[in-house]
Design an enzyme around this catalytic site. Structure first.
Site, PDB file in Angstrom:
ATOM      1  N   LEU A  43       0.880  -1.169   0.000  1.00  0.00           N
ATOM      2  CA  LEU A  43       0.000   0.000   0.000  1.00  0.00           C
ATOM      3  C   LEU A  43       0.913   1.213   0.000  1.00  0.00           C
ATOM      4  O   LEU A  43       1.886   1.258   0.758  1.00  0.00           O
ATOM      5  CB  LEU A  43      -0.877   0.034   1.251  1.00  0.00           C
ATOM      6  CG  LEU A  43      -2.226  -0.628   1.217  1.00  0.00           C
ATOM      7  CD1 LEU A  43      -2.898  -0.541   2.576  1.00  0.00           C
ATOM      8  CD2 LEU A  43      -3.126  -0.035   0.161  1.00  0.00           C
ATOM      9  N   ASP A  44       0.604   2.193  -0.824  1.00  0.00           N
ATOM     10  CA  ASP A  44       1.423   3.395  -0.877  1.00  0.00           C
ATOM     11  C   ASP A  44       1.453   4.094   0.472  1.00  0.00           C
ATOM     12  O   ASP A  44       0.563   3.918   1.310  1.00  0.00           O
ATOM     13  CB  ASP A  44       0.846   4.373  -1.907  1.00  0.00           C
ATOM     14  CG  ASP A  44       0.881   3.806  -3.308  1.00  0.00           C
ATOM     15  OD1 ASP A  44       1.816   3.062  -3.623  1.00  0.00           O
ATOM     16  OD2 ASP A  44      -0.043   4.109  -4.076  1.00  0.00           O
ATOM     17  N   LEU A  45       2.455   4.925   0.637  1.00  0.00           N
ATOM     18  CA  LEU A  45       2.621   5.719   1.844  1.00  0.00           C
ATOM     19  C   LEU A  45       1.347   6.494   2.178  1.00  0.00           C
ATOM     20  O   LEU A  45       0.938   6.575   3.328  1.00  0.00           O
ATOM     21  CB  LEU A  45       3.788   6.683   1.627  1.00  0.00           C
ATOM     22  CG  LEU A  45       4.316   7.451   2.811  1.00  0.00           C
ATOM     23  CD1 LEU A  45       4.969   6.515   3.812  1.00  0.00           C
ATOM     24  CD2 LEU A  45       5.306   8.503   2.349  1.00  0.00           C
ATOM     25  N   SER A  47      -1.745   5.800   1.281  1.00  0.00           N
ATOM     26  CA  SER A  47      -2.952   4.972   1.306  1.00  0.00           C
ATOM     27  C   SER A  47      -3.051   4.287   2.651  1.00  0.00           C
ATOM     28  O   SER A  47      -2.049   4.094   3.333  1.00  0.00           O
ATOM     29  CB  SER A  47      -2.910   3.926   0.185  1.00  0.00           C
ATOM     30  OG  SER A  47      -2.874   4.557  -1.074  1.00  0.00           O
ATOM     31  N   ARG A 142      -0.039   2.381  -7.796  1.00  0.00           N
ATOM     32  CA  ARG A 142      -0.970   3.505  -7.655  1.00  0.00           C
ATOM     33  C   ARG A 142      -2.152   3.405  -8.618  1.00  0.00           C
ATOM     34  O   ARG A 142      -2.682   4.405  -9.099  1.00  0.00           O
ATOM     35  CB  ARG A 142      -0.236   4.834  -7.802  1.00  0.00           C
ATOM     36  CG  ARG A 142       0.857   5.011  -6.751  1.00  0.00           C
ATOM     37  CD  ARG A 142       1.589   6.307  -6.848  1.00  0.00           C
ATOM     38  NE  ARG A 142       0.805   7.461  -6.452  1.00  0.00           N
ATOM     39  CZ  ARG A 142       0.575   7.863  -5.201  1.00  0.00           C
ATOM     40  NH1 ARG A 142       1.052   7.180  -4.189  1.00  0.00           N
ATOM     41  NH2 ARG A 142      -0.132   8.945  -4.962  1.00  0.00           N
TER      42      ARG A 142
END
Length: 185
Positions: A43-45, A47, A142
């Site tokens: 999971l992105d930073l 998110s 993303r």
């Protein structure tokens, strides 16, 4: 076999060690003290939400590898007020720079009851926003943010709620619990 469901907070890196040359950021090590488990996907930073960690390489591949098309459902706050027709391109698949996406399942939903985000999403009185439930079976970098941007709906907040049969239900931000494998594992 160990399987951990973790509700990743906003701003936490999906790794146990800090980036060697980056700014100091919290990592999974600040929340999970279980040796030998690794994230199954990322999971992105910026998110939040469900991250699965396991010590089983086959299960990790089954969860993370797009070949297995494990559905992932996100609660997405977008800028804008789309009607059903505006969401249709997501249902057909949109073209991104790295190629077309598979069709997504998407519906408008009422604002979900979530934990407060730190920092909060910037509120602008003159710009409407709404929430979507969006399910994809891929996992490109993303991807959800790029999909909503491609149809003119920038993502303001992104929370992964479900992976296969595993959900965030009854799991507060920053908390984790062990779970057994399900039929999708």
């Amino acid at each position: 076999m160990t399987l951990i469901l973790f509700n990743k907070p906003f701003g936490v890196l999906c790794q146990f060690s800090p980036e060697p040359n980056g700014p100091p950021r919290p990592t999974l090590a600040a929340y999970i003290e279980r040796p030998g488990v690794y994230p199954a996907g990322r999971l992105d930073l910026d998110s939040e939400g469900l991250l699965l960690l396991t010590d089983d390489g086959r299960l990790q591949a089954r969860i993370a590898d797009p070949r297995f098309k494990m559905p992932k459902t996100y609660l997405v706050q977008v800028e804008g007020d789309p009607d059903n027709a505006a969401l249709e391109p997501l249902r057909r698949g949109v073209r991104l720079k790295d190629g077309p996406t598979l069709p997504a399942r998407v519906d408008r939903i009422d604002a979900p009851e979530l934990w407060p985000r730190d920092p909060p999403v910037r509120f602008r009185k003159s710009v409407p926003d709404c929430w979507l439930s969006l399910t994809i079976e891929e996992g490109r970098n993303r991807q959800v943010r790029r999909m909503t941007a491609a149809i003119g709906l920038p993502t303001l907040r992104l929370v992964r709620w479900r992976i296969g049969d595993w959900t965030l239900e009854r799991l507060a931000t920053g908390q984790w619990r062990e779970a057994g494998p399900t039929a999708t594992a």
